[in-house]
Design a protein around this motif. Structure first.
Motif, PDB file in Angstrom:
ATOM      1  N   GLU A  15       0.877  -1.171   0.000  1.00 26.55           N
ATOM      2  CA  GLU A  15       0.000   0.000   0.000  1.00 26.55           C
ATOM      3  C   GLU A  15       0.913   1.220   0.000  1.00 26.55           C
ATOM      4  N   ILE A  16       0.369   2.354  -0.406  1.00 25.48           N
ATOM      5  CA  ILE A  16       1.132   3.597  -0.260  1.00 25.48           C
ATOM      6  C   ILE A  16       0.481   4.370   0.873  1.00 25.48           C
ATOM      7  N   GLY A  17       1.182   4.452   1.998  1.00 25.64           N
ATOM      8  CA  GLY A  17       0.629   5.096   3.185  1.00 25.64           C
ATOM      9  C   GLY A  17       0.948   4.313   4.435  1.00 25.64           C
ATOM     10  N   MET A  18       0.682   4.914   5.590  1.00 23.57           N
ATOM     11  CA  MET A  18       0.867   4.346   6.947  1.00 23.57           C
ATOM     12  C   MET A  18       2.124   3.475   7.085  1.00 23.57           C
ATOM     13  N   LEU A  38       6.101   5.841  11.637  1.00 24.68           N
ATOM     14  CA  LEU A  38       4.806   5.421  12.183  1.00 24.68           C
ATOM     15  C   LEU A  38       3.759   6.379  11.630  1.00 24.68           C
ATOM     16  N   GLY A  39       3.311   6.055  10.424  1.00 30.41           N
ATOM     17  CA  GLY A  39       2.481   7.005   9.681  1.00 30.41           C
ATOM     18  C   GLY A  39       1.018   6.607   9.579  1.00 30.41           C
ATOM     19  N   VAL A  40       0.263   7.482   8.959  1.00 32.78           N
ATOM     20  CA  VAL A  40      -1.157   7.242   8.739  1.00 32.78           C
ATOM     21  C   VAL A  40      -1.456   7.182   7.251  1.00 32.78           C
ATOM     22  N   LEU A  53      -8.623   9.130   9.936  1.00 32.71           N
ATOM     23  CA  LEU A  53      -7.259   8.620   9.812  1.00 32.71           C
ATOM     24  C   LEU A  53      -7.234   7.104   9.975  1.00 32.71           C
ATOM     25  N   ILE A  54      -6.317   6.502   9.242  1.00 30.97           N
ATOM     26  CA  ILE A  54      -6.119   5.057   9.314  1.00 30.97           C
ATOM     27  C   ILE A  54      -4.662   4.811   9.665  1.00 30.97           C
ATOM     28  N   MET A  55      -4.425   3.921  10.603  1.00 34.28           N
ATOM     29  CA  MET A  55      -3.027   3.658  10.968  1.00 34.28           C
ATOM     30  C   MET A  55      -2.794   2.172  11.159  1.00 34.28           C
ATOM     31  N   GLY A  82       2.322  10.500  11.068  1.00 31.15           N
ATOM     32  CA  GLY A  82       0.962  10.874  11.475  1.00 31.15           C
ATOM     33  C   GLY A  82       0.358  10.039  12.589  1.00 31.15           C
ATOM     34  N   ALA A  83       0.867   8.825  12.819  1.00 28.11           N
ATOM     35  CA  ALA A  83       0.271   7.968  13.856  1.00 28.11           C
ATOM     36  C   ALA A  83       0.977   8.114  15.196  1.00 28.11           C
ATOM     37  N   ILE A  84       2.054   8.879  15.226  1.00 29.67           N
ATOM     38  CA  ILE A  84       2.840   8.951  16.469  1.00 29.67           C
ATOM     39  C   ILE A  84       2.005   9.493  17.633  1.00 29.67           C
ATOM     40  N   GLY A  85       1.227  10.553  17.362  1.00 32.34           N
ATOM     41  CA  GLY A  85       0.396  11.111  18.433  1.00 32.34           C
ATOM     42  C   GLY A  85      -0.608  10.111  18.976  1.00 32.34           C
ATOM     43  N   HIS A  86      -1.094   9.224  18.130  1.00 30.97           N
ATOM     44  CA  HIS A  86      -2.133   8.284  18.530  1.00 30.97           C
ATOM     45  C   HIS A  86      -1.583   6.996  19.131  1.00 30.97           C
ATOM     46  N   LEU A  87      -0.401   6.598  18.720  1.00 31.78           N
ATOM     47  CA  LEU A  87       0.082   5.264  19.095  1.00 31.78           C
ATOM     48  C   LEU A  87       1.331   5.265  19.967  1.00 31.78           C
TER      49      LEU A  87
END
Lengths: 558, 558
Positions: A15-18, A38-40, A53-55, A82-87
């Motif tokens: 996939e392209i992303g996360m 660690l992206g979204v 958002l999807i991570m 983008g996922a750092i704040g969440h995870l």
């Protein structure tokens, strides 16, 4: 047991992303681990309605967090940070990044109430960060955001180069240039490069990539040719492009006004971290509104058609006192990411209706890609001379094409998609485990699993509409005669033009009057029968079967 | 009052799809009318979940059906004929079309139980169809479907040429070639061409369009180079392409198997109507499964990623006994229509995972467009020498660009979007009326208005999820203590990990216990209060506000 070197993508491979890539070294099951990025990725109405958002589902890593030494961030794009704040709270490991990237990550940490001091700012090679069995160096490389870096990950089993996102731009306007000599030095050290984990995004683009620098003249000429207000949009993180656009404004006597929170923040961070040194003074929207139209260039967010961004707002009318008119000019200095075509088209058409001249980058004059094309990827292969190539950052098609290319050039290569654990210790990599992976959806403030059924239900509601039936059963297990039906997202008329809800109610009443005591006492049977009748009647009347929710209320004796 | 000539697009002007153009001649408000084409566009999850087909709202035309002389169909693409089955009953006017197109329309009429004999088959110019004040001639022109035609519409106010969809292909493999001499004759007759209503789809493509014929060699070479099973997909209606692909199969010793209902039907109609004369014998899927893999070429539907088409089914595994394997080859001999990128990508990646080599037409070798590019459009301007150009068949961006081009060349041109009535009588066209237009959605078997709120509610359900609350009020206007809450499309846990539905119930019970008699007696007040609390609690717990449906059941004294 012998120690081993492993690679395990949790996101970004297939996939392209996360993006989220794990490396490990040690005894099987006891490897010390590092995480790279660690992206979204972003949700859409088709696959994930209501999801912003999807991570990556990092359950495996969370369960093994005691083995996690650190998180290394290659660059500041959302699909990498983008996922750092969440995870991050689930991992609680130190983060390493260069200054500009690290500043962006710290802002994210603060936004989510996490400790910004977990982010360590590192300098590029030759500085080495030693964590467990890994020695990690940051190698500046060019991309469409400042300070993108490849990582050299030295392990007892050999040297890995993880490219991150890159292009081979030797004149990138701003930030680090691609450095072929530097790469060949990396290949010449010690035993050379064992493994290259390499960006595959543009593997299907067969011409050599173009430099950011080639845009300066066309963009300047374009800005100079415009008679009235000029608006340009691109990714806010593409600071080099912002600079090219702003320089063109300055050279043609226009003041620059930044519109959109991301745009102002990114320029601020770029200044503070030292990657941006020379940028024209900007003006606010009030001042821009007062100047003659041919003295202003608006630099705005929303190049992908985002509904709430400045581009969309301007296309719908007035935004912060500014509005576009017949004779103004709007440039999309960007490529539309697949899936965003309709949203971008909507904005372009709205601008066209207002008489605005719309320019896109289809002819290549006003945009270059941030990723290495096929010949550029080959150049990196040739400079680094890896023994093993692992294609990453791509859909399956991209990974496969990259693998075929690497094999054709005599290197070992494997397609490794999310969740596959690859043993890289020997000469021939082999898949040694499959780890449960998947996607987490940020829904409101909750993280839910993509397979939890919540989103599947929403898609069903959207496709089929919703019928709700309320039935009351009294103290003596007698159904009260009136079922109550509410419809949402369904046509309200029967074929004959009657009221559909009332019609379903009367069909249900007929059933309920005749229902035997055993059925009435059994919630499951009642539910099933009511659901079936409701769907049947709807099918007859409107030609589709809605989702049905049945609420059975049983009155209790006082 | 003086008679006038009017033009009124009901669909297709300001969008690509659902073409429907009205022309009229007579006293204002009493003009006799003809309709050119009556097409659909396709729904999508983002804008119209659950909707298969979208068609123009023809209310105005229905109200004026006593003035409608006929419906002229230019060609057989769904965006030109797809609404006939659904809307003809509201218009009940004779239909005219050439043989191949007419056969397709007749099949549609039969499918919907409408009289196929309403479809009149006409021959090309010089045959003239006289209806009311209009003399109409069909002018063969090339496109990506056989028998596409421009229309000459002669009126007392002058000659109109309505191009339909076209390209300027002089070697179209099959069907009518573009005929420049014929067009210049049309311009030379009488007073020449007053109005050109002209396809604008490819106005942004600056190179001359390419002929269908240029594909034969690359496609043959490609097929010959493939070692195993070959699959190719394109629009079924592109009969010339089917022939090119089938000829390549025959020349390389492969048997052709057609997969997908549309594919078989289109070849059948093309044969029966005489536009297809030489096509290899085809085999069924059982026979294809038995042959060696390098002796088969499957021609399949689903080039746009349609979920139920043959391409998608093959990508998911076995279909009619056939399945694809490592080393097979799959060609998308097609362009992906904007908005379909993700669906097409999903299929390509699934094929890649199965080890299938996927080829697309991005490099131009295996697909050419069916529409005239900018220089081709200019060529038609130059041949027909119209005094007025009305751009049609395009989004606003396309219409605007086409208008600017026509004006730059010294012709009069106006952008006329759906619902604008243009008076074409004099030298300068002017908008004289705005007619209510819009879109009709086919939902199940009902046609609903796009603004009816049904689809808006579905989108809300999909974005926000649904909470249903059932409350019972007894004979004495006392609320029974237990509210019942059901959630659909929502996370089921509170922040603390409790059950969200039960939590909302207990918050509601608290309110209901304290609610005063005036509130309880008032359905509106109850509904509002319950809705507010439910949304508030959800916002606190999961960070989003669901759609809420409240059902209040009032028990009656026996």
């Amino acid at each position: 047991m012998a120690e081993r070197l492993i690679y395990l993508p949790l996101g970004g491979a297939g996939e392209i992303g996360m993006n989220a890539y794990v490396y490990g070294y040690g005894q099987p099951g006891k490897e010390r681990l590092i995480l790279v990025d660690l992206g979204v990725t972003f949700g859409d109405m088709e696959g994930s309605p209501g999801i912003d958002l999807i991570m990556p589902d990092i359950t495996w890593l969370e369960q093994n967090r005691h083995r996690l030494e650190a998180i290394f961030v290659t660059h500041g794009h959302e699909d990498h940070i983008g996922a750092i704040g969440h995870l991050w709270g689930r991992l609680d490991a130190p983060i390493y990044a260069r200054r500009f990237t690290g500043t962006l990550v710290r802002l994210k940490m603060e936004e989510y109430g996490l400790p910004a001091e977990a982010v360590n700012i590192v300098a590029p090679r030759p500085e080495v960060t030693q964590v467990g069995p890994f020695s990690v160096q940051y190698v500046p490389i060019s991309h469409s955001i400042p300070e993108s870096s490849a990582l050299i990950i030295d392990t007892p089993a050999g040297r890995i180069v993880h490219t991150g996102d890159f292009k081979t731009d030797v004149t990138p306007v701003l930030g680090d240039a691609f450095d072929p000599v530097g790469l060949s030095e990396i290949a010449a050290e010690g035993d050379g490069v064992k493994v290259l984990a390499c960006d595959s995004t543009n593997i299907f683009s067969t011409h050599p990539g173009r430099s950011e620098a080639v845009l300066a003249t066309p963009i300047l000429e374009w800005v100079m040719a415009q008679p009235n207000m000029v608006v340009a949009t691109t990714f806010a993180s593409n600071v080099a492009r912002l600079k090219t656009l702003a320089d063109a404004a300055r050279a043609s006597g226009r003041k620059v006004c930044l519109l959109g929170r991301a745009m102002r923040r990114m320029v601020g961070v770029a200044f503070d971290s030292g990657v941006l040194k020379d940028f024209p003074d900007t003006i606010g929207p009030e001042e821009a509104a007062k100047l003659p139209r041919n003295k202003v260039l608006l630099l705005v967010t929303g190049s992908q058609g985002e509904r709430r961004a400045a581009s969309a707002q301007l296309s719908r009318g007035r935004y912060l006192g500014l509005s576009l008119k017949e004779g103004d000019s709007f440039l999309f200095s960007s490529k539309t990411i697949p899936g965003n075509e309709k949203s971008v088209g909507r904005i372009m058409n709205a601008l066209s209706e207002a008489g605005v001249e719309v320019y896109d980058a289809d002819d290549g004059l006003y945009h270059v890609s941030g990723h290495a094309n096929r010949p550029d990827i080959e150049a990196v292969h040739d400079l680094l001379k890896p023994r093993i190539v692992i294609p990453m950052h791509g859909e399956h098609l991209h990974l496969r094409e990259h693998m075929l290319l690497a094999r054709a050039k005599g290197m070992t290569s494997e397609i490794v998609t999310n969740g596959k654990m690859l043993d890289l210790t020997g000469d021939r990599p082999k898949v040694v485990d499959h780890v449960e992976t998947g996607r987490l959806y940020l829904d409101g403030n909750q993280l839910i699993g993509s397979m939890d059924g919540v989103v599947r239900d929403r898609i069903r509601l959207a496709l089929n509409g919703h019928a709700m039936v309320s039935v009351i059963v009294d103290e003596d297990d007698k159904v009260l005669p009136d079922a109550w039906v509410e419809l949402m997202g369904l046509p309200d008329k029967t074929r004959a033009g009657g009221d559909l809800a009332r019609h379903v109610e009367s069909e249900l009443s007929e059933f309920l009057e005749r229902a035997d005591a055993r059925t009435v006492r059994d919630d499951g049977k009642m539910d099933e029968a009511i659901r079936k009748i409701t769907r049947q009647v709807a099918m007859e009347e409107i030609g589709k079967k809605p989702e049905v929710t049945v609420i059975i209320s049983r009155l209790m004796a006082d």
